[in-house]
Design a protein around this motif. Structure first.
Motif, short mmCIF file in Angstrom:
data_model
loop_
_atom_site.label_atom_id
_atom_site.label_comp_id
_atom_site.label_asym_id
_atom_site.label_seq_id
_atom_site.Cartn_x
_atom_site.Cartn_y
_atom_site.Cartn_z
N LYS A 41 0.84 -1.20 0.00
CA LYS A 41 0.00 0.00 0.00
C LYS A 41 0.88 1.25 0.00
CE LYS A 41 -4.16 -1.93 0.55
NZ LYS A 41 -5.28 -1.75 -0.39
N ARG A 42 0.30 2.36 -0.42
CA ARG A 42 0.99 3.66 -0.46
C ARG A 42 2.29 3.57 -1.27
NH1 ARG A 42 -0.13 5.05 5.93
NH2 ARG A 42 -2.38 5.25 5.68
N GLU A 43 2.21 2.77 -2.33
CA GLU A 43 3.34 2.61 -3.26
C GLU A 43 4.59 2.08 -2.57
OE1 GLU A 43 3.66 6.36 -5.43
OE2 GLU A 43 2.29 5.50 -6.92
N GLY A 44 4.38 1.24 -1.57
CA GLY A 44 5.50 0.65 -0.85
C GLY A 44 6.40 -0.19 -1.74
N TYR A 45 5.78 -0.97 -2.63
CA TYR A 45 6.60 -1.80 -3.52
C TYR A 45 7.42 -0.92 -4.47
CZ TYR A 45 8.06 -5.14 -7.04
OH TYR A 45 8.82 -5.89 -7.90
N LYS A 46 6.78 0.13 -4.99
CA LYS A 46 7.48 1.06 -5.87
C LYS A 46 8.67 1.70 -5.16
CE LYS A 46 6.82 5.25 -8.65
NZ LYS A 46 5.86 6.30 -9.08
N ARG A 47 8.45 2.08 -3.91
CA ARG A 47 9.54 2.70 -3.13
C ARG A 47 10.67 1.69 -2.90
NH1 ARG A 47 12.96 6.55 -2.33
NH2 ARG A 47 13.64 6.82 -0.16
N SER A 48 10.31 0.43 -2.70
CA SER A 48 11.35 -0.59 -2.48
C SER A 48 12.22 -0.75 -3.72
CB SER A 48 10.73 -1.93 -2.09
OG SER A 48 10.13 -2.59 -3.20
#
Length: 213
Positions: free
Chosen positions: A183-190
């Motif tokens: 959620k909250r673009e967590g995967y994108k941030r990772s």
């Protein structure tokens, strides 16, 4: 039967990120920094989770992944996890504990499920094994919570992982921290952090069966 159906629907509708938000707000109001045992599947997945949760928790990363094949791959991932923790800056302490590497235990747990598809019954057994061990260590170490980075993956069910984690928490008497880190673009941030730190990103989940998938 209708009651059971209703329970399943309510479980499906849960927003684990919002539940985590509530816990964090309550802890902040009380001025607490709880101790969290964070099961990590790999450095890339842990990057965002550590950046996020280290603002609110004193974290020990528990690297317990006996499913990883081969041994060289396991050692590479442990080394990458250690390197990331050493290089990142955190508001609160982050420690690392590497669990035992027990591939024979993993194969015993998934025996008979070798041909199951990725994300099926074999994977559920694997999640259960890793979260069970994390719950045991969290209880023995007096941690306030335990959770896992696994929910950051778009390929993994946060609902299933939270159900397993909560079941293990009840069994061993330690709180499971609800999460859906994608959620909250967590995967994108990772993925951004992985590029920033030059992290090794594996192209398969970990076990010998996921290589074949």
């Amino acid at each position: 039967m209708n009651g059971e159906k209703g329970m399943n629907q309510n479980q499906h509708q849960r927003n684990y990120q919002k539940e985590l938000d509530v816990i964090i707000r309550e802890q902040e109001k009380e001025g607490k920094v709880p101790r969290l045992l964070l099961h990590s599947c790999c450095a890339p997945c842990s990057s965002y989770v550590l950046e996020y949760l280290s603002q609110y928790f004193d974290i020990t990363v528990y690297y317990y992944n006996p499913n990883i094949f081969p041994t060289e791959e396991y050692m590479k991932r442990v080394k990458e996890q250690k390197s990331l923790i050493e290089r990142m800056e955190f508001k609160h302490p982050v420690h690392l504990v590497a669990g035992a590497y027990e591939p024979e235990e993993f194969h015993q747990v998934v025996k008979g499920l070798e041909k199951e598809p990725e994300g099926g019954a074999r994977c559920m057994k694997c999640y259960e094994m890793r979260l069970c061990e994390t719950a045991k260590v969290a209880k023995a170490g007096g941690y306030d919570y335990f959770t896992t980075t696994l929910t950051i993956s778009p390929l993994k069910s946060a609902q299933k992982l939270n159900e397993i984690g909560e079941a293990m928490g009840r069994e061993y008497g330690v709180k499971f921290l609800p999460s859906d880190f994608k959620k909250r673009e967590g995967y994108k941030r990772s993925t951004q952090l992985s590029e920033e730190y030059g992290l090794y990103r594996q192209n398969y989940c970990g076990c010998v069966y996921s290589i074949r998938a």
